[in-house]
Design a protein around this motif. Structure first.
Motif, PDB file in Angstrom:
ATOM      1  N   GLY A  25       0.824  -1.197   0.000  1.00 57.02           N
ATOM      2  CA  GLY A  25       0.000   0.000   0.000  1.00 57.02           C
ATOM      3  C   GLY A  25       0.860   1.250   0.000  1.00 57.02           C
ATOM      4  O   GLY A  25       2.037   1.206  -0.334  1.00 57.02           O
ATOM      5  N   ARG A  26       0.271   2.326   0.430  1.00 58.14           N
ATOM      6  CA  ARG A  26       0.992   3.597   0.401  1.00 58.14           C
ATOM      7  C   ARG A  26       2.184   3.532   1.354  1.00 58.14           C
ATOM      8  O   ARG A  26       2.170   2.772   2.312  1.00 58.14           O
ATOM      9  CB  ARG A  26       0.057   4.732   0.809  1.00 58.14           C
ATOM     10  CG  ARG A  26      -0.513   4.594   2.203  1.00 58.14           C
ATOM     11  CD  ARG A  26      -1.409   5.773   2.549  1.00 58.14           C
ATOM     12  NE  ARG A  26      -2.059   5.606   3.825  1.00 58.14           N
ATOM     13  CZ  ARG A  26      -1.514   5.922   4.981  1.00 58.14           C
ATOM     14  NH1 ARG A  26      -0.295   6.418   5.012  1.00 58.14           N
ATOM     15  NH2 ARG A  26      -2.181   5.758   6.117  1.00 58.14           N
ATOM     16  N   PRO A  27       3.218   4.306   1.101  1.00 57.87           N
ATOM     17  CA  PRO A  27       4.372   4.305   2.002  1.00 57.87           C
ATOM     18  C   PRO A  27       3.938   4.622   3.433  1.00 57.87           C
ATOM     19  O   PRO A  27       3.081   5.468   3.651  1.00 57.87           O
ATOM     20  CB  PRO A  27       5.263   5.408   1.429  1.00 57.87           C
ATOM     21  CG  PRO A  27       4.887   5.483  -0.012  1.00 57.87           C
ATOM     22  CD  PRO A  27       3.414   5.194  -0.055  1.00 57.87           C
ATOM     23  N   PHE A  28       4.510   3.932   4.372  1.00 56.73           N
ATOM     24  CA  PHE A  28       4.141   4.156   5.757  1.00 56.73           C
ATOM     25  C   PHE A  28       5.373   4.032   6.639  1.00 56.73           C
ATOM     26  O   PHE A  28       6.367   3.433   6.263  1.00 56.73           O
ATOM     27  CB  PHE A  28       3.070   3.153   6.208  1.00 56.73           C
ATOM     28  CG  PHE A  28       3.562   1.730   6.334  1.00 56.73           C
ATOM     29  CD1 PHE A  28       3.791   0.952   5.212  1.00 56.73           C
ATOM     30  CD2 PHE A  28       3.793   1.171   7.575  1.00 56.73           C
ATOM     31  CE1 PHE A  28       4.233  -0.352   5.323  1.00 56.73           C
ATOM     32  CE2 PHE A  28       4.241  -0.136   7.694  1.00 56.73           C
ATOM     33  CZ  PHE A  28       4.457  -0.894   6.571  1.00 56.73           C
ATOM     34  N   SER A  29       5.262   4.608   7.814  1.00 60.10           N
ATOM     35  CA  SER A  29       6.374   4.571   8.753  1.00 60.10           C
ATOM     36  C   SER A  29       6.178   3.389   9.688  1.00 60.10           C
ATOM     37  O   SER A  29       5.123   3.227  10.293  1.00 60.10           O
ATOM     38  CB  SER A  29       6.431   5.871   9.567  1.00 60.10           C
ATOM     39  OG  SER A  29       5.266   6.027  10.335  1.00 60.10           O
ATOM     40  N   SER A  30       7.177   2.554   9.783  1.00 57.68           N
ATOM     41  CA  SER A  30       7.101   1.365  10.608  1.00 57.68           C
ATOM     42  C   SER A  30       8.308   1.308  11.512  1.00 57.68           C
ATOM     43  O   SER A  30       9.442   1.426  11.053  1.00 57.68           O
ATOM     44  CB  SER A  30       7.030   0.115   9.728  1.00 57.68           C
ATOM     45  OG  SER A  30       7.089  -1.063  10.510  1.00 57.68           O
ATOM     46  N   ARG A  31       8.063   1.109  12.783  1.00 54.68           N
ATOM     47  CA  ARG A  31       9.144   0.902  13.730  1.00 54.68           C
ATOM     48  C   ARG A  31       9.464  -0.594  13.841  1.00 54.68           C
ATOM     49  O   ARG A  31      10.606  -0.974  14.021  1.00 54.68           O
ATOM     50  CB  ARG A  31       8.780   1.440  15.106  1.00 54.68           C
ATOM     51  CG  ARG A  31       9.856   1.230  16.160  1.00 54.68           C
ATOM     52  CD  ARG A  31       9.435   1.807  17.514  1.00 54.68           C
ATOM     53  NE  ARG A  31      10.501   1.683  18.491  1.00 54.68           N
ATOM     54  CZ  ARG A  31      10.679   0.609  19.258  1.00 54.68           C
ATOM     55  NH1 ARG A  31       9.849  -0.421  19.147  1.00 54.68           N
ATOM     56  NH2 ARG A  31      11.659   0.568  20.126  1.00 54.68           N
ATOM     57  N   ALA A  32       8.425  -1.405  13.715  1.00 52.15           N
ATOM     58  CA  ALA A  32       8.601  -2.846  13.880  1.00 52.15           C
ATOM     59  C   ALA A  32       7.408  -3.573  13.284  1.00 52.15           C
ATOM     60  O   ALA A  32       6.329  -3.003  13.108  1.00 52.15           O
ATOM     61  CB  ALA A  32       8.726  -3.211  15.364  1.00 52.15           C
ATOM     62  N   MET A  33       7.621  -4.840  12.993  1.00 48.56           N
ATOM     63  CA  MET A  33       6.527  -5.719  12.587  1.00 48.56           C
ATOM     64  C   MET A  33       6.644  -7.016  13.354  1.00 48.56           C
ATOM     65  O   MET A  33       7.735  -7.382  13.811  1.00 48.56           O
ATOM     66  CB  MET A  33       6.550  -5.980  11.077  1.00 48.56           C
ATOM     67  CG  MET A  33       6.073  -4.810  10.250  1.00 48.56           C
ATOM     68  SD  MET A  33       6.199  -5.098   8.466  1.00 48.56           S
ATOM     69  CE  MET A  33       5.103  -6.479   8.231  1.00 48.56           C
ATOM     70  N   GLY A  34       5.540  -7.703  13.484  1.00 48.43           N
ATOM     71  CA  GLY A  34       5.596  -8.953  14.225  1.00 48.43           C
ATOM     72  C   GLY A  34       4.303  -9.713  14.163  1.00 48.43           C
ATOM     73  O   GLY A  34       3.518  -9.536  13.227  1.00 48.43           O
ATOM     74  N   ALA A  96       1.316  -7.918  12.447  1.00 44.08           N
ATOM     75  CA  ALA A  96       1.058  -6.622  13.069  1.00 44.08           C
ATOM     76  C   ALA A  96       2.176  -5.640  12.761  1.00 44.08           C
ATOM     77  O   ALA A  96       3.323  -6.035  12.536  1.00 44.08           O
ATOM     78  CB  ALA A  96       0.919  -6.800  14.576  1.00 44.08           C
ATOM     79  N   ASN A  97       1.828  -4.377  12.792  1.00 45.12           N
ATOM     80  CA  ASN A  97       2.793  -3.309  12.562  1.00 45.12           C
ATOM     81  C   ASN A  97       2.779  -2.322  13.724  1.00 45.12           C
ATOM     82  O   ASN A  97       1.706  -1.982  14.256  1.00 45.12           O
ATOM     83  CB  ASN A  97       2.463  -2.553  11.278  1.00 45.12           C
ATOM     84  CG  ASN A  97       3.412  -1.396  11.044  1.00 45.12           C
ATOM     85  OD1 ASN A  97       4.595  -1.602  10.805  1.00 45.12           O
ATOM     86  ND2 ASN A  97       2.912  -0.173  11.122  1.00 45.12           N
ATOM     87  N   GLN A  98       3.951  -1.886  14.106  1.00 50.99           N
ATOM     88  CA  GLN A  98       4.077  -0.829  15.112  1.00 50.99           C
ATOM     89  C   GLN A  98       4.541   0.425  14.398  1.00 50.99           C
ATOM     90  O   GLN A  98       5.626   0.447  13.794  1.00 50.99           O
ATOM     91  CB  GLN A  98       5.082  -1.213  16.189  1.00 50.99           C
ATOM     92  CG  GLN A  98       5.269  -0.163  17.273  1.00 50.99           C
ATOM     93  CD  GLN A  98       6.305  -0.564  18.306  1.00 50.99           C
ATOM     94  OE1 GLN A  98       6.982  -1.579  18.152  1.00 50.99           O
ATOM     95  NE2 GLN A  98       6.436   0.220  19.355  1.00 50.99           N
ATOM     96  N   PRO A 103       3.723   3.060  20.995  1.00 50.33           N
ATOM     97  CA  PRO A 103       4.290   2.189  22.037  1.00 50.33           C
ATOM     98  C   PRO A 103       4.106   0.708  21.767  1.00 50.33           C
ATOM     99  O   PRO A 103       4.767  -0.122  22.394  1.00 50.33           O
ATOM    100  CB  PRO A 103       3.501   2.592  23.282  1.00 50.33           C
ATOM    101  CG  PRO A 103       2.173   3.023  22.744  1.00 50.33           C
ATOM    102  CD  PRO A 103       2.465   3.693  21.426  1.00 50.33           C
ATOM    103  N   ASP A 104       3.227   0.375  20.843  1.00 48.14           N
ATOM    104  CA  ASP A 104       2.897  -1.041  20.634  1.00 48.14           C
ATOM    105  C   ASP A 104       2.359  -1.219  19.215  1.00 48.14           C
ATOM    106  O   ASP A 104       2.220  -0.258  18.465  1.00 48.14           O
ATOM    107  CB  ASP A 104       1.870  -1.495  21.662  1.00 48.14           C
ATOM    108  CG  ASP A 104       1.937  -2.985  21.930  1.00 48.14           C
ATOM    109  OD1 ASP A 104       1.396  -3.429  22.949  1.00 48.14           O
ATOM    110  OD2 ASP A 104       2.531  -3.714  21.108  1.00 48.14           O
TER     111      ASP A 104
END
Length: 118
Positions: A25-34, A96-98, A103-104
């Motif tokens: 999808g559109r560019p997004f900011s991700s700190r983490a995935m899990g 899931a994406n953070q 915080p989560d």
């Protein structure tokens, strides 16, 4: 953003399975995935997380030593290698994406069912 999980299925006790998750999808900011999971009649449970900065991994207590989360070659893609599966691992697994600054986990995919049977 869409989180597409795949790889679920039926596996025997003691077996292994690998789940995949890709973001699109559109560019997004991700700190983490899990991954999180939810078994019938139970609350959602944290499984594993891959933090992009530093390639850090964290695991839920019930899967430590048996599950391994890793990143794919493509941006925003993760895998979950599951080994020594037991019937307690039967659940719907959600990718899931953070978000950066969150915080989560804040967004989830549609889920893929893992059934462990003896």
């Amino acid at each position: 953003v869409q989180l597409q999980a795949s790889g679920g299925g039926l596996v025997q006790t003691g077996g292994s399975l690998r789940l995949s998750c890709a973001a699109s999808g559109r560019p997004f900011s991700s700190r983490a995935m899990g991954w999180v999971r939810q078994a019938p009649g139970k609350e959602r449970e944290f499984v594993a997380c891959f933090t992009w900065s530093g390639n850090r991994t964290t695991y839920g207590d019930s899967v430590k030593g048996r599950f391994t989360i890793s990143r794919g070659n493509a941006k925003h893609m993760v895998y979950l290698q599951m080994t020594s599966l037991t019937d307690e691992d039967t659940a719907v697994y959600y990718c899931a994406n953070q978000w950066v600054g969150a915080p989560d986990f804040g967004s989830y995919g549609q889920g893929t069912l893992v059934t462990v049977s003896s």
